[in-house]
Design a protein around this motif. Structure first.
Motif, mmCIF file in Angstrom:
data_model
loop_
_atom_site.group_PDB
_atom_site.id
_atom_site.type_symbol
_atom_site.label_atom_id
_atom_site.label_comp_id
_atom_site.label_asym_id
_atom_site.label_seq_id
_atom_site.Cartn_x
_atom_site.Cartn_y
_atom_site.Cartn_z
ATOM 1 N N ARG A 94 50.075 50.196 38.459
ATOM 2 C CA ARG A 94 50.627 50.013 39.802
ATOM 3 C C ARG A 94 49.956 50.954 40.800
ATOM 4 O O ARG A 94 49.890 52.167 40.584
ATOM 5 N N VAL A 95 49.476 50.378 41.891
ATOM 6 C CA VAL A 95 48.856 51.145 42.971
ATOM 7 C C VAL A 95 49.769 51.068 44.188
ATOM 8 O O VAL A 95 50.135 49.975 44.631
ATOM 9 N N GLN A 96 50.130 52.212 44.721
ATOM 10 C CA GLN A 96 50.977 52.276 45.918
ATOM 11 C C GLN A 96 50.091 52.422 47.149
ATOM 12 O O GLN A 96 49.158 53.234 47.170
ATOM 13 N N LEU A 97 50.362 51.622 48.200
ATOM 14 C CA LEU A 97 49.636 51.698 49.459
ATOM 15 C C LEU A 97 50.595 52.141 50.559
ATOM 16 O O LEU A 97 51.678 51.563 50.706
ATOM 17 N N HIS A 98 50.178 53.152 51.320
ATOM 18 C CA HIS A 98 50.996 53.678 52.406
ATOM 19 C C HIS A 98 50.299 53.380 53.730
ATOM 20 O O HIS A 98 49.378 54.099 54.122
ATOM 21 N N PRO A 99 50.721 52.339 54.440
ATOM 22 C CA PRO A 99 50.108 52.046 55.738
ATOM 23 C C PRO A 99 50.603 53.022 56.804
ATOM 24 O O PRO A 99 51.688 53.603 56.692
ATOM 25 N N SER A 100 49.791 53.203 57.830
ATOM 26 C CA SER A 100 50.167 54.114 58.918
ATOM 27 C C SER A 100 51.314 53.544 59.742
ATOM 28 O O SER A 100 52.032 54.289 60.403
ATOM 29 N N GLU A 101 51.487 52.229 59.708
ATOM 30 C CA GLU A 101 52.585 51.565 60.388
ATOM 31 C C GLU A 101 52.917 50.289 59.628
ATOM 32 O O GLU A 101 52.186 49.895 58.716
ATOM 33 N N SER A 102 54.031 49.675 59.973
ATOM 34 C CA SER A 102 54.424 48.466 59.257
ATOM 35 C C SER A 102 53.338 47.397 59.378
ATOM 36 O O SER A 102 52.675 47.271 60.406
ATOM 37 N N ILE A 103 53.175 46.616 58.293
ATOM 38 C CA ILE A 103 52.124 45.598 58.208
ATOM 39 C C ILE A 103 52.763 44.216 58.261
ATOM 40 O O ILE A 103 53.733 43.940 57.535
ATOM 41 N N GLY A 104 52.226 43.342 59.083
ATOM 42 C CA GLY A 104 52.722 41.979 59.148
ATOM 43 C C GLY A 104 52.420 41.231 57.865
ATOM 44 O O GLY A 104 51.357 41.413 57.259
ATOM 45 N N ALA A 105 53.361 40.390 57.432
ATOM 46 C CA ALA A 105 53.173 39.640 56.189
ATOM 47 C C ALA A 105 51.956 38.733 56.278
ATOM 48 O O ALA A 105 51.198 38.598 55.306
ATOM 49 N N ALA A 106 51.736 38.114 57.435
ATOM 50 C CA ALA A 106 50.588 37.227 57.607
ATOM 51 C C ALA A 106 49.274 37.994 57.509
ATOM 52 O O ALA A 106 48.325 37.549 56.855
ATOM 53 N N ALA A 107 49.228 39.179 58.133
ATOM 54 C CA ALA A 107 48.009 39.992 58.083
ATOM 55 C C ALA A 107 47.705 40.441 56.655
ATOM 56 O O ALA A 107 46.543 40.447 56.222
ATOM 57 N N LEU A 108 48.755 40.824 55.904
ATOM 58 C CA LEU A 108 48.552 41.238 54.514
ATOM 59 C C LEU A 108 48.056 40.074 53.669
ATOM 60 O O LEU A 108 47.121 40.223 52.867
ATOM 61 N N ASN A 109 48.662 38.906 53.837
ATOM 62 C CA ASN A 109 48.217 37.729 53.100
ATOM 63 C C ASN A 109 46.756 37.414 53.363
ATOM 64 O O ASN A 109 45.988 37.103 52.452
ATOM 65 N N GLU A 110 46.351 37.503 54.617
ATOM 66 C CA GLU A 110 44.962 37.209 54.973
ATOM 67 C C GLU A 110 44.014 38.222 54.344
ATOM 68 O O GLU A 110 42.951 37.867 53.845
#
Length: 400
Positions: free
Chosen positions: A138-154
């Motif tokens: 398992r790899v944990q990712l910490h974004p600097s701000e919330s990520i849109g579901a559409a942007a993550l999917n893309e």
């Protein structure tokens, strides 16, 4: 040296110490998981001479590769009529019955399953996906701000196919719960995680697989401006090898065959009628399957001859034998399911004028049946001891 420089130097040293400490923590964590779950090599109780024929758990990637070059065998249990029983077998002999007398077997539902809402008519064997670190890297990712579901999917799609073993999860910004990306209702994610399943029936994950996965995850993290925390790879590879070895030891397929006694073939239409009367349904793999109310596949009925059953050939087809199959680690409450499968097999054999035999075409004796049940109980006890309960979501993923 100015106070600012001294402060920056101290902060830098703290960051380096923190990263080093976190890596050491992750390494110890995976080592504890591997040592606790798989403390010692155990014999396979269903394979003759198991301790002499199965190699020790490989810890090096090259050793694991050599071990996996040998195709995994799905053994079929065969018992000699002369073998003495461990316990007296319960009486399962069926009286002469007609097709109409074959009653559907009752569905087996484990105590855990009783608490879950029933599925409608789900026949697809799709275990629940989770971040289970017992079987996943398992790899944990910490974004600097919330990520849109559409942007993550893309971003994920641009990296191509991660494979069936890889899954992405996001922390729903509204509920705070984790959900698989693309499977929930979240529009934004607060945190992200990527997992790679360490072993399944095709074998363990190797260093090259893990390196490719980490590279793809890092690319997604860079695109999303997120910090990725990668656990140490070597402990994960050792855990993958241990999982694979344990699964190979308990990965057993039990078969009970019905063959003709006078050389006359069975009509496939009669086989279908009896299978459907027992509650079984013909599936695309050419076999009849019995599912419980939750859609779990308990056992199947296939043609012993090479031609699979199908809706198109069933009227013209005849066969000299049929076989019942029971996938041991994927079925909960397996001893009861084995009893049910054997009961249906004996009823069908009586109606067809056939005989229930093992893979060596020897009659299944009460002594052999009793020993099979004891060995099944031993396998399930071993699985539960390793927190891989038969029929659970974890077991379904490992034995997929």
């Amino acid at each position: 040296m100015s106070e600012l420089q001294i402060s920056l130097l101290a902060i830098g040293l703290l960051i380096v110490a923190g990263v080093y400490g976190f890596n050491r923590y992750q390494e110890r964590k995976y080592r504890r998981i591997a040592e606790k779950a798989f403390p010692a090599r155990q014999e396979d109780v269903l394979l003759e001479g198991g301790a002499d024929t199965v190699p020790d758990t490989p810890t090096d990637a090259h050793e694991v590769a050599n071990f996996r070059d040998e195709s995994r065998i799905e053994p079929v249990i065969s018992m000699s009529p002369e073998e003495m029983p461990v316990e007296p077998a319960e009486e399962l002999a069926a009286a002469d019955v007609s097709i109409e007398q074959i009653e559907p077997v009752p569905a087996v539902v484990s105590p855990e399953e009783k608490a879950k809402p029933l599925l409608s008519t789900q026949l697809e064997d799709r275990p629940v996906v989770s971040q289970d670190e017992t079987i996943n890297y398992r790899v944990q990712l910490h974004p600097s701000e919330s990520i849109g579901a559409a942007a993550l999917n893309e971003a994920i799609q641009r990296q191509g196919d991660f494979g069936k073993r890889a899954h992405w999860f996001g922390m729903n910004s509204l509920t705070g719960g984790w959900e698989e990306v693309g499977q929930g209702s979240a529009e934004e994610y607060l945190n992200i995680a990527a997992t790679l399943q360490l072993a399944n029936r095709t074998g363990p994950v190797f260093d090259s697989d893990l390196a490719a996965f980490c590279s793809q995850v890092q690319t997604v993290a860079d695109e999303l401006v997120a910090v990725a925390e990668f656990p140490k790879r070597q402990p994960a590879l050792a855990l993958a090898a241990a999982l694979d070895q344990f699964c190979a030891d308990v990965d057993v397929l039990i078969g009970a065959n019905i063959i003709t006694q006078n050389g006359e073939a069975f009509a496939a239409t009669k086989v279908r009628a009896m299978a459907e009367a027992a509650g079984m349904k013909l599936q695309s793999d050419g076999a009849f399957h019995y599912f419980n109310d939750d859609g779990a596949d308990l056992f199947s009925l296939a043609n012993l001859d090479p031609t699979p059953f199908s809706a198109e050939n069933i009227r013209q087809l005849s066969t000299h034998g049929i076989t019942f199959l029971f996938d041991v680690p994927k079925v909960a409450d397996g001893v009861r399911v084995f009893n049910q499968m054997l009961m249906v097999a004996r009823q069908m054999a009586s109606s067809l004028g056939g005989q229930v035999v093992d893979d060596n075409r020897r009659p299944l004796s009460d002594a052999g049946i009793a020993k099979i049940k004891q060995q099944l109980a031993d396998i399930y006890a071993r699985m539960e001891a390793q927190q891989i309960k038969s029929g659970s979501a974890r077991a379904l993923r490992l034995f997929s």
